[in-house]
Structures are given as structure tokens and as C-alpha cells.
Design a protein around this motif. Sequence first.
Motif, PDB file in Angstrom:
ATOM      1  N   LYS A 198      19.030  48.684 -49.224  1.00 36.32           N
ATOM      2  CA  LYS A 198      17.734  49.063 -48.657  1.00 36.32           C
ATOM      3  C   LYS A 198      17.208  50.344 -49.306  1.00 36.32           C
ATOM      4  O   LYS A 198      16.011  50.488 -49.540  1.00 36.32           O
ATOM      5  CB  LYS A 198      17.859  49.236 -47.142  1.00 36.32           C
ATOM      6  CG  LYS A 198      18.169  47.938 -46.415  1.00 36.32           C
ATOM      7  CD  LYS A 198      18.268  48.146 -44.909  1.00 36.32           C
ATOM      8  CE  LYS A 198      18.584  46.812 -44.207  1.00 36.32           C
ATOM      9  NZ  LYS A 198      18.730  46.988 -42.739  1.00 36.32           N
ATOM     10  N   GLY A 199      18.130  51.269 -49.597  1.00 29.70           N
ATOM     11  CA  GLY A 199      17.730  52.485 -50.301  1.00 29.70           C
ATOM     12  C   GLY A 199      17.226  52.180 -51.698  1.00 29.70           C
ATOM     13  O   GLY A 199      16.222  52.745 -52.150  1.00 29.70           O
ATOM     14  N   ILE A 200      17.920  51.274 -52.393  1.00 31.67           N
ATOM     15  CA  ILE A 200      17.517  50.897 -53.755  1.00 31.67           C
ATOM     16  C   ILE A 200      16.151  50.214 -53.735  1.00 31.67           C
ATOM     17  O   ILE A 200      15.289  50.496 -54.581  1.00 31.67           O
ATOM     18  CB  ILE A 200      18.582  49.992 -54.390  1.00 31.67           C
ATOM     19  CG1 ILE A 200      19.853  50.800 -54.692  1.00 31.67           C
ATOM     20  CG2 ILE A 200      18.048  49.330 -55.663  1.00 31.67           C
ATOM     21  CD1 ILE A 200      21.005  49.963 -55.201  1.00 31.67           C
ATOM     22  N   LYS A 201      15.942  49.337 -52.765  1.00 35.19           N
ATOM     23  CA  LYS A 201      14.658  48.640 -52.664  1.00 35.19           C
ATOM     24  C   LYS A 201      13.516  49.638 -52.481  1.00 35.19           C
ATOM     25  O   LYS A 201      12.446  49.502 -53.095  1.00 35.19           O
ATOM     26  CB  LYS A 201      14.688  47.651 -51.501  1.00 35.19           C
ATOM     27  CG  LYS A 201      13.434  46.792 -51.395  1.00 35.19           C
ATOM     28  CD  LYS A 201      13.565  45.755 -50.283  1.00 35.19           C
ATOM     29  CE  LYS A 201      12.310  44.888 -50.184  1.00 35.19           C
ATOM     30  NZ  LYS A 201      12.430  43.884 -49.085  1.00 35.19           N
TER      31      LYS A 201
ATOM     32  N   LEU B 168      12.052  61.880 -52.319  1.00 37.09           N
ATOM     33  CA  LEU B 168      12.389  60.511 -52.715  1.00 37.09           C
ATOM     34  C   LEU B 168      13.851  60.210 -52.375  1.00 37.09           C
ATOM     35  O   LEU B 168      14.166  59.160 -51.792  1.00 37.09           O
ATOM     36  CB  LEU B 168      12.152  60.325 -54.217  1.00 37.09           C
ATOM     37  CG  LEU B 168      12.497  58.938 -54.776  1.00 37.09           C
ATOM     38  CD1 LEU B 168      11.419  57.927 -54.419  1.00 37.09           C
ATOM     39  CD2 LEU B 168      12.667  58.994 -56.300  1.00 37.09           C
ATOM     40  N   LEU B 169      14.745  61.136 -52.703  1.00 33.24           N
ATOM     41  CA  LEU B 169      16.156  60.915 -52.412  1.00 33.24           C
ATOM     42  C   LEU B 169      16.466  61.085 -50.920  1.00 33.24           C
ATOM     43  O   LEU B 169      17.381  60.445 -50.396  1.00 33.24           O
ATOM     44  CB  LEU B 169      17.031  61.852 -53.250  1.00 33.24           C
ATOM     45  CG  LEU B 169      17.107  61.479 -54.736  1.00 33.24           C
ATOM     46  CD1 LEU B 169      18.052  62.405 -55.486  1.00 33.24           C
ATOM     47  CD2 LEU B 169      17.533  60.032 -54.932  1.00 33.24           C
ATOM     48  N   GLN B 170      15.708  61.911 -50.242  1.00 26.90           N
ATOM     49  CA  GLN B 170      15.859  62.020 -48.791  1.00 26.90           C
ATOM     50  C   GLN B 170      15.622  60.655 -48.138  1.00 26.90           C
ATOM     51  O   GLN B 170      16.418  60.197 -47.308  1.00 26.90           O
ATOM     52  CB  GLN B 170      14.865  63.040 -48.235  1.00 26.90           C
ATOM     53  CG  GLN B 170      14.913  63.216 -46.730  1.00 26.90           C
ATOM     54  CD  GLN B 170      13.792  64.132 -46.232  1.00 26.90           C
ATOM     55  OE1 GLN B 170      12.643  64.016 -46.668  1.00 26.90           O
ATOM     56  NE2 GLN B 170      14.137  65.054 -45.350  1.00 26.90           N
ATOM     57  N   HIS B 171      14.545  59.995 -48.550  1.00 24.68           N
ATOM     58  CA  HIS B 171      14.225  58.684 -47.982  1.00 24.68           C
ATOM     59  C   HIS B 171      15.237  57.627 -48.439  1.00 24.68           C
ATOM     60  O   HIS B 171      15.547  56.698 -47.684  1.00 24.68           O
ATOM     61  CB  HIS B 171      12.812  58.269 -48.374  1.00 24.68           C
ATOM     62  CG  HIS B 171      11.742  59.146 -47.778  1.00 24.68           C
ATOM     63  ND1 HIS B 171      11.870  59.722 -46.542  1.00 24.68           N
ATOM     64  CD2 HIS B 171      10.535  59.529 -48.258  1.00 24.68           C
ATOM     65  CE1 HIS B 171      10.773  60.440 -46.276  1.00 24.68           C
ATOM     66  NE2 HIS B 171       9.960  60.345 -47.308  1.00 24.68           N
ATOM     67  N   PHE B 172      15.741  57.778 -49.676  1.00 24.63           N
ATOM     68  CA  PHE B 172      16.781  56.854 -50.143  1.00 24.63           C
ATOM     69  C   PHE B 172      17.993  56.925 -49.220  1.00 24.63           C
ATOM     70  O   PHE B 172      18.497  55.899 -48.739  1.00 24.63           O
ATOM     71  CB  PHE B 172      17.204  57.177 -51.578  1.00 24.63           C
ATOM     72  CG  PHE B 172      18.537  56.589 -51.959  1.00 24.63           C
ATOM     73  CD1 PHE B 172      18.641  55.243 -52.288  1.00 24.63           C
ATOM     74  CD2 PHE B 172      19.697  57.365 -51.946  1.00 24.63           C
ATOM     75  CE1 PHE B 172      19.885  54.673 -52.597  1.00 24.63           C
ATOM     76  CE2 PHE B 172      20.937  56.815 -52.259  1.00 24.63           C
ATOM     77  CZ  PHE B 172      21.021  55.467 -52.584  1.00 24.63           C
ATOM     78  N   TYR B 173      18.500  58.141 -48.968  1.00 26.06           N
ATOM     79  CA  TYR B 173      19.698  58.286 -48.147  1.00 26.06           C
ATOM     80  C   TYR B 173      19.467  57.811 -46.714  1.00 26.06           C
ATOM     81  O   TYR B 173      20.350  57.188 -46.104  1.00 26.06           O
ATOM     82  CB  TYR B 173      20.184  59.734 -48.168  1.00 26.06           C
ATOM     83  CG  TYR B 173      20.956  60.101 -49.412  1.00 26.06           C
ATOM     84  CD1 TYR B 173      22.200  59.536 -49.667  1.00 26.06           C
ATOM     85  CD2 TYR B 173      20.442  61.004 -50.332  1.00 26.06           C
ATOM     86  CE1 TYR B 173      22.915  59.863 -50.815  1.00 26.06           C
ATOM     87  CE2 TYR B 173      21.150  61.346 -51.493  1.00 26.06           C
ATOM     88  CZ  TYR B 173      22.382  60.760 -51.721  1.00 26.06           C
ATOM     89  OH  TYR B 173      23.086  61.079 -52.860  1.00 26.06           O
ATOM     90  N   GLU B 174      18.301  58.096 -46.172  1.00 21.65           N
ATOM     91  CA  GLU B 174      18.014  57.647 -44.807  1.00 21.65           C
ATOM     92  C   GLU B 174      18.104  56.130 -44.705  1.00 21.65           C
ATOM     93  O   GLU B 174      18.658  55.592 -43.733  1.00 21.65           O
ATOM     94  CB  GLU B 174      16.624  58.125 -44.382  1.00 21.65           C
ATOM     95  CG  GLU B 174      16.542  59.628 -44.146  1.00 21.65           C
ATOM     96  CD  GLU B 174      15.129  60.127 -43.965  1.00 21.65           C
ATOM     97  OE1 GLU B 174      14.964  61.310 -43.619  1.00 21.65           O
ATOM     98  OE2 GLU B 174      14.163  59.334 -44.167  1.00 21.65           O
ATOM     99  N   ARG B 175      17.586  55.438 -45.704  1.00 17.65           N
ATOM    100  CA  ARG B 175      17.620  53.973 -45.696  1.00 17.65           C
ATOM    101  C   ARG B 175      18.992  53.428 -46.073  1.00 17.65           C
ATOM    102  O   ARG B 175      19.402  52.371 -45.579  1.00 17.65           O
ATOM    103  CB  ARG B 175      16.560  53.430 -46.663  1.00 17.65           C
ATOM    104  CG  ARG B 175      15.141  53.602 -46.143  1.00 17.65           C
ATOM    105  CD  ARG B 175      14.106  53.470 -47.260  1.00 17.65           C
ATOM    106  NE  ARG B 175      12.735  53.458 -46.730  1.00 17.65           N
ATOM    107  CZ  ARG B 175      12.092  54.542 -46.334  1.00 17.65           C
ATOM    108  NH1 ARG B 175      12.681  55.736 -46.402  1.00 17.65           N
ATOM    109  NH2 ARG B 175      10.848  54.449 -45.878  1.00 17.65           N
ATOM    110  N   ALA B 176      19.698  54.142 -46.938  1.00 19.15           N
ATOM    111  CA  ALA B 176      20.992  53.651 -47.424  1.00 19.15           C
ATOM    112  C   ALA B 176      22.119  53.887 -46.431  1.00 19.15           C
ATOM    113  O   ALA B 176      23.137  53.192 -46.469  1.00 19.15           O
ATOM    114  CB  ALA B 176      21.332  54.319 -48.759  1.00 19.15           C
TER     115      ALA B 176
END
Length: 280
Positions: A72-75, A190-198
Motif C-alpha cells: 500500500k505504501g508502494i502504491k 512523501l515518506l511520512q505518508h509511505f510509512y503510514e500506509r506501509a
Amino acid sequence: MDITAMLADKVWRWIDHSSSGLQFNPLQSFALDDTFCTSTGEDTSHPVMRAWVHPQTVMLGIQDSRLPSVHKGIKYVESENYQVLVRNSGGLAVILDKGVFNLSFIFKENKSFSINRGYDFMWKIVQLLLADAPGPIEAYEIKGSYCPGNYDLSIGGQKFAGISQRRIRGGVAVQIYLAVSGSGSDRARLLQHFYERAVQGGPVRFEWPRIQPEVMASLSELYGREITIQHILYRLLTTMQSQGAVLQPSSLTNEELHRFDYLYQRVIERNNKALDVTRS
């Protein structure tokens, strides 16, 4: 650290991928540095200084690729027009783009040259490059940054660079990324949102970064004026020459080309394997 003693009257192979790197796969940089580590470790090469810039990429660490909802983070990252790759070295996620300058110093491993000395070496190089910085360049972990470490480089508590090392095949690669232009907080967000989703509350076996975008900045933001990759490149070359280093423009030898092809295929295979696991 006496930086002059390490640079003065020494020949360094100079390899500039600060423009051409925008046209090739960022994974090539990891295979290239491993290639040069081997050459320097075998004493078949002078030490190497290599600059590289790559297009919009989120480079995950192996641990990042194992987060419970990493797909999900990658998407999300891909929806923001960043490609996602997984490197085979340590560390956590970092961002590459046309405003991020990467630099590698590669030389033969010396048992007296400790890991901390490697970090101190790069810290000193940056202090020389940015002698006119708007504040002291400090090295300590910046809480809330992405890919945090003891040698985060910051000015006034805002991180603009991170240092890493790789020691293989008798060679040492000391590497740094410098956020030169653009928004440091936007990259961090961008990475904050990546980690939240991942992560999404799932079980995680490592301390993943709780990113606070405001603790990161680019050099342009810190200086309050536009600084470009070309500015940093010019400063690098003049600084090396002022310290007595002898720079020789270089490229891969035939033997290194064969070694690079082999190592690059291995990096690609590991990346594909890691990404296949995230999709399974």
C-alpha cells in the motif's frame, strides 16, 4: 581529522554521473560502487570519487520492504510519480531526484580507518564544501528525519544530508546524499505518508521512522537562495584541488565493465525478489 593528509598529492579517479545518471537506473549506482570497491580493494585502481544524480525514486531498504502493508505504501509512492526500488545494503528509505546530489569516495580498506573515521571524513568534506554555510554543520541523529543516523548532517536542527558506508571486497565506499534544491519537508512528507500506509498498525520488527517533515530542509532553503547541482559540483572540484588532490577523469576499464555487468544483474535480481515478496 587531517583531511589534507588523505587528499594531498593523491591521484583520484573522477567519475561524473551528475547529468548522465538522470538517464539510467539508480540501481546501477550500487553496482558501480561495488565494482570500484573491488578494484580499489585489489589495488588495481586509484581511489575513486564519483558524483551521481538520479530521477524521482524512493529507494527502500530491505527492512522497509518487509513492512506489513508495504504494497500500500508502494502504491501511494508510485501514484506520486516516483519509482520504487529496493537496495541490498543497510539503511532505510531515502529519496532521489534531480535536486539531490550523491557523492561516493571509494578507496582501499585500511584496518586503522575505522567506520567512525569514514563518517568523519565525509563530514569534513562537507564542511569544506559549505564553508560559507549559514550556521555550523553538525553531525548527530535528527529525530523525525527519514533514514535517521548518528551522522545526519544538519544546520540549525534541520537535516540536509545523510552519510552511509559500504565495506566489501577489501574496499570502502563512503557515500552521502545532499538535498541541494527543492523542498526538504515535501520529500519527508512523501515518506511520512509511505510509512503510514506501509505500517497501518501491523507488527514491525524495527523502529520505523516517525517522520516530522519540518526537521528536513534543502541547502537552497537553508541558505535562503537558489543552489544548484552545478554549484555543488563546482565547489567539490575546487575544494578537492585546493586540498592537493589530483583528479583524473575516468570511466570503467574493460575488466570493470565485465564485473559491473555481473554485479548489476545481482542487484536487479535482489531488487526484483524483494519487490515480488511485497506483492505476494
